[in-house]
Each structure stands twice: as structure tokens, then as C-alpha cells.
Scaffold this active site. Structure first.
Site, mmCIF file in Angstrom:
data_model
loop_
_atom_site.group_PDB
_atom_site.id
_atom_site.type_symbol
_atom_site.label_atom_id
_atom_site.label_comp_id
_atom_site.label_asym_id
_atom_site.label_seq_id
_atom_site.Cartn_x
_atom_site.Cartn_y
_atom_site.Cartn_z
ATOM 1 N N HIS A 16 0.845 -1.237 -0.227
ATOM 2 C CA HIS A 16 0.056 -0.071 -0.075
ATOM 3 C C HIS A 16 1.043 1.148 0.029
ATOM 4 O O HIS A 16 1.318 1.598 1.072
ATOM 5 C CB HIS A 16 -1.050 0.154 1.038
ATOM 6 C CG HIS A 16 -1.901 1.212 1.364
ATOM 7 N ND1 HIS A 16 -3.159 0.834 1.388
ATOM 8 C CD2 HIS A 16 -1.567 2.482 1.205
ATOM 9 C CE1 HIS A 16 -3.790 2.233 1.378
ATOM 10 N NE2 HIS A 16 -3.032 2.948 1.309
ATOM 11 N N HIS A 18 1.617 5.306 -1.764
ATOM 12 C CA HIS A 18 1.337 6.461 -2.336
ATOM 13 C C HIS A 18 2.523 7.127 -3.035
ATOM 14 O O HIS A 18 3.490 7.617 -2.366
ATOM 15 C CB HIS A 18 0.446 7.432 -1.507
ATOM 16 C CG HIS A 18 -0.674 7.143 -0.971
ATOM 17 N ND1 HIS A 18 -1.953 7.166 -1.501
ATOM 18 C CD2 HIS A 18 -0.792 6.319 0.342
ATOM 19 C CE1 HIS A 18 -2.913 6.766 -0.677
ATOM 20 N NE2 HIS A 18 -2.330 6.063 0.293
ATOM 21 N N LYS A 99 -9.000 -0.161 -5.839
ATOM 22 C CA LYS A 99 -9.076 0.239 -4.451
ATOM 23 C C LYS A 99 -10.257 1.012 -4.433
ATOM 24 O O LYS A 99 -10.754 1.940 -5.352
ATOM 25 C CB LYS A 99 -8.077 1.192 -4.413
ATOM 26 C CG LYS A 99 -8.010 2.177 -3.260
ATOM 27 C CD LYS A 99 -7.543 1.344 -1.808
ATOM 28 C CE LYS A 99 -7.695 2.042 -0.505
ATOM 29 N NZ LYS A 99 -6.614 3.229 -0.117
ATOM 30 N N HIS A 138 -10.518 1.082 1.654
ATOM 31 C CA HIS A 138 -10.185 2.002 2.942
ATOM 32 C C HIS A 138 -11.539 1.937 3.643
ATOM 33 O O HIS A 138 -12.390 2.597 3.569
ATOM 34 C CB HIS A 138 -9.858 3.610 2.382
ATOM 35 C CG HIS A 138 -9.467 4.374 3.484
ATOM 36 N ND1 HIS A 138 -8.518 5.331 3.482
ATOM 37 C CD2 HIS A 138 -10.432 4.897 4.671
ATOM 38 C CE1 HIS A 138 -8.434 5.705 4.694
ATOM 39 N NE2 HIS A 138 -9.695 5.590 5.270
ATOM 40 N N HIS A 172 -4.570 -0.974 5.796
ATOM 41 C CA HIS A 172 -4.001 -0.180 6.647
ATOM 42 C C HIS A 172 -4.981 -0.473 8.091
ATOM 43 O O HIS A 172 -5.450 0.575 8.471
ATOM 44 C CB HIS A 172 -3.722 1.408 6.348
ATOM 45 C CG HIS A 172 -4.802 2.032 5.952
ATOM 46 N ND1 HIS A 172 -6.189 2.098 6.198
ATOM 47 C CD2 HIS A 172 -4.689 2.833 4.698
ATOM 48 C CE1 HIS A 172 -6.710 2.969 5.310
ATOM 49 N NE2 HIS A 172 -5.934 3.339 4.244
ATOM 50 N N ASP A 244 1.601 2.322 3.602
ATOM 51 C CA ASP A 244 0.456 3.559 3.491
ATOM 52 C C ASP A 244 1.315 4.867 3.616
ATOM 53 O O ASP A 244 0.911 5.988 4.295
ATOM 54 C CB ASP A 244 -0.495 3.624 4.485
ATOM 55 C CG ASP A 244 -1.554 4.675 4.077
ATOM 56 O OD1 ASP A 244 -1.732 5.003 3.058
ATOM 57 O OD2 ASP A 244 -2.195 4.974 5.008
HETATM 58 C C1 NCD Z 1 -3.614 8.901 2.361
HETATM 59 C C2 NCD Z 1 -2.999 10.025 1.379
HETATM 60 O O1 NCD Z 1 -2.428 11.250 1.799
HETATM 61 O O2 NCD Z 1 -3.182 9.614 0.021
HETATM 62 N N1 NCD Z 1 -3.505 9.499 3.561
HETATM 63 C C3 NCD Z 1 -3.332 8.907 4.722
HETATM 64 O O3 NCD Z 1 -3.480 9.593 5.827
HETATM 65 N N2 NCD Z 1 -3.221 7.693 4.801
HETATM 66 C C4 NCD Z 1 -4.787 8.422 1.912
HETATM 67 C C5 NCD Z 1 -5.032 7.402 2.801
HETATM 68 O O4 NCD Z 1 -4.492 6.040 2.357
HETATM 69 O O5 NCD Z 1 -6.093 7.407 3.338
HETATM 70 ZN ZN ZN Z 2 -3.253 5.015 1.756
#
Ligand code: NCD
Ligand code: ZN
Length: 342
Positions: A16, A18, A99, A138, A172, A244
Site C-alpha cells: 500500500h 502512495h 481500490k 479504505h 491499513h 501507506d
Molecule cells: C493518504 C494520502 O495522503 O493519500 N493519507 C493517509 O492519511 N493515509 C490516503 C489514505 O490512504 O487514506
Molecule cells: Zn493510503
């Protein structure tokens, strides 16, 4: 028993992640691509990654940003209830999962799902189950912030019961309720971050407010962390590591409206090693948590990579290209000594 001074992790996977886009993608993607063999890439760009063209173009931008690192970006689409079988068949080869975000629940999720009507979701989710495309979720409601995840568990159970062929990954997870749900349905799986194995809400807001530890879902209670630790350290066969890691520029975190997301990618493997050692967990459980279990669940074979860590204090930098990591300017126990490709 303490671990040896040098340990080797094989083919680490971040299930996971970003990676963002544009300048941020260029600033951070190489970090993950160096020390991981692959990662599940989240689709919450603006606008979200929701067509075949979006996903192939985003993958190309990621590959360009990582240069010659051996790293597989496992791509995802942003779930829309309108996805039909024909579309899913046409995009299947380009993606590893889809997702689902409840509408407005976190960063860039405005176009997500509202209401979880099984019949409305049936065409898309049934086809995904039949085509073998996992659904990453999520799992939070719009309720009181500490209860959102626990309130979502009945929705997970409703979906798991209605779509038995669909692999549902509870992303998560942060609560004992989600951990308990894992063993009630064969088709429920989970990812856990490194920060939720270490911190509770006390670390975020119990003293001075720590914006770099603020994320969605918010860190919970000590008993929740205990439940997460038990399945992560015990290498539960349905539990995978997903960082995450969610970078935001410093100004977006250190502001009166702090963006949600903790940036851990560059230190995740070092922290996990320290954590598993600290709790006396066998090294092979760490290996399962950071790679083997995910390979089994997703049926993927990542490129070969060995990450060699040594027990040597590492001072976490203040910033990585404008993004403040967890534990900035603090010492952690392990350093990445070498990375061997192949
Ligand atoms: C994530 C993001 O910033 O894209 N933020 C987070 O707090 N984890 C989005 C997400 O996975 O919820
Ligand atoms: Zn995330």
C-alpha cells in the site's frame, strides 16, 4: 534472541504505497524503488486513476521516475460502482487490484462510494471475483473519528459474505475489531503499516501535537496496537505489510489544516527490523510479513532483490526532498548497508 548484526531481507514488498505524480513522484519514487521489489500503487491522484488510459499512462510516468531500479509498480484503479465486466476484462492485464474509497473519507477520495448497497455493487464486485481482481478497501465510515474503522467492520462482513469469490483487503487496519474480522471470513485479508505497529493516539495528540504522525485512519488505543502486533509479529497468513507511506510537502503538514499521511517509505524496513527484534519475533516472520505472504495472497512474483541491513544507528534525515519522514532527526537501530539486485 537478538538478531545477527547483519540480516538479509529478500524481495520486500510494500502492499500500500502512495507515489503521487509530477514533481513529488520524481522526488520520492526512487526511494521506494531502491529498497523494495515492488509495491501496490494507490490511485488517489487528482483526478483519480479510473480508466485504462489513466493507469497505463501513470505506470509509464512511474517507470520513468524510477529510472533503472528493479521495481514493479503493481497498479490499481480507483473503484467506481459503474465498472462492468467488459471494462474489467479490458483492463485486467494492466492492474493488480482495485481500490475502493468511501466518498470523502481521506485525501482525494471525493469520487468514492457512498452507501454500500450490495445490489448496486454486485455487477462490478461479482465480475472482479470471477476475474480474480482483488478489492482493496479504505474501511472507514463518516462516524466519530475513533470509531470509524470499527463501524466499517459490518460493511466488510456484508461484502465478504455477498461476494465469496472476491478477495477483499482491509487496508491499513488499526483496530482489534478489524483483526478479529480476519478470521471470520475466508476472503478477508489485511495490510498493516509500520507506524500503526509503533504509535497510538497518545503519540499523535497526547502531548505536543505531532503533525507528521497524523494520518487516516488515526492511530488508536494501546489494545488495538497489541492486536495488530500479535498478527504482524506472528506472521498471520492473511496479513501483509503495506506502509501507506503518504508524502505531503512540509507546508501541507505543518499548517493549521494538516494533511493526513505519514511518510515512512525510506525507513520502513529498518523500523520493521528493529520492531520485530525488539518483540523477539523470529526473523522468518519478518520475511513473511514483508514479502512472502503478499506473494501468496496476490499470486505475484516480484523481481529479485536482497536488502542487507546492519545494526548501526541511523539518524533519519530532517527531510527527503521537502518531505518530513517519521522519526526525522532521531536515531533508529538499523541502517541499510547494501542492496543486491538479482
Ligand atoms: C493518504 C494520502 O495522503 O493519500 N493519507 C493517509 O492519511 N493515509 C490516503 C489514505 O490512504 O487514506
Ligand atoms: Zn493510503
Amino acid at each position: 534472541m537478538p538478531y545477527p548484526d547483519t540480516i538479509t531481507l529478500t524481495n520486500p514488498l510494500d502492499m500500500h504505497l502512495h507515489l503521487r505524480d509530477g514533481e513529488m513522484l520524481h522526488n520520492i519514487a526512487k526511494g521506494s524503488a531502491k529498497s523494495f521489489s515492488g509495491a501496490i500503487i494507490m490511485p488517489n491522484l487528482v483526478p483519480p486513476v479510473s480508466t485504462k488510459e489513466d493507469v497505463t499512462a501513470y505506470k509509464a510516468r512511474i517507470l520513468e521516475a524510477i529510472g533503472d531500479e528493479r521495481f514493479t509498480p503493481y497498479m490499481t484503479l480507483f473503484f467506481k460502482p459503474g465498472y462492468d465486466r467488459t471494462f474489467l476484462e479490458s483492463v485486467k492485464e494492466e492492474i493488480t487490484a482495485i481500490k475502493l474509497y468511501p466518498a470523502g473519507i481521506t485525501t482525494n477520495s471525493e469520487g468514492g462510494v457512498s452507501g454500500f448497497d450490495v445490489e448496486e455493487l454486485r455487477p462490478a464486485l461479482e465480475a472482479m471475483g470471477e476475474l480474480g481482481i482483488p478489492l482493496c478497501v479504505h474501511g472507514e465510515t463518516n462516524g466519530f473519528v475513533m470509531d470509524r474503522e470499527a463501524e466499517f467492520v459490518p460493511i466488510y462482513e456484508k461484502l465478504a459474505a455477498a461476494f465469496p469469490k472476491l478477495k477483499i483487503i482491509m487496508e491499513h487496519i488499526t483496530t482489534k475489531e478489524s483483526v478479529a474480522a480476519l478470521d471470520r471470513f475466508e476472503n478477508l485479508y489485511a495490510t498493516i503499516t509500520v507506524h500503526h505497529l509503533i504509535i497510538t493516539l497518545d503519540d499523535v495528540a497526547g502531548g505536543m501535537l505531532r503533525p507528521h504522525l497524523f494520518c487516516k485512519p488515526i492511530a488508536k488505543r494501546p489494545e488495538d496496537r497489541e492486536a495488530l502486533l500479535k498478527v504482524a509479529l506472528g506472521a498471520h497468513p492473511k496479513v501483509m505489510f503495506g506502509s501507506d507511506s503518504a508524502p505531503h510537502p512540509r507546508h501541507a503538514k505543518e499548517s493549521c489544516g494538516c494533511a493526513a499521511g505519514v511518510f515512512t517509505a525510506p525507513i520502513a524496513l529498518q523500523l520493521l527490523t528493529q520492531l520485530f527484534e525488539h518483540h523477539g519475533a523470529p526473523l522468518e516472520n519478518l520475511q513473511k510479513f514483508i514479502s512472502n505472504t503478499a506473494q501468496n495472497i496476490y499470486g505475484i512474483t516480484p523481481p529479485k532483490k536482497r536488502v542487507i541491513l546492519e545494526r548501526k544507528p541511523f539518524t533519519v534525515p530532517q527531510e527527503y526532498n521537502g518531505v518530513v519522514p517519521m522519526y526525522a532527526e532521531e536515531n533508529i537501530d538499523y541502517t541499510i548497508k547494501e542492496i543486491i539486485n538479482g
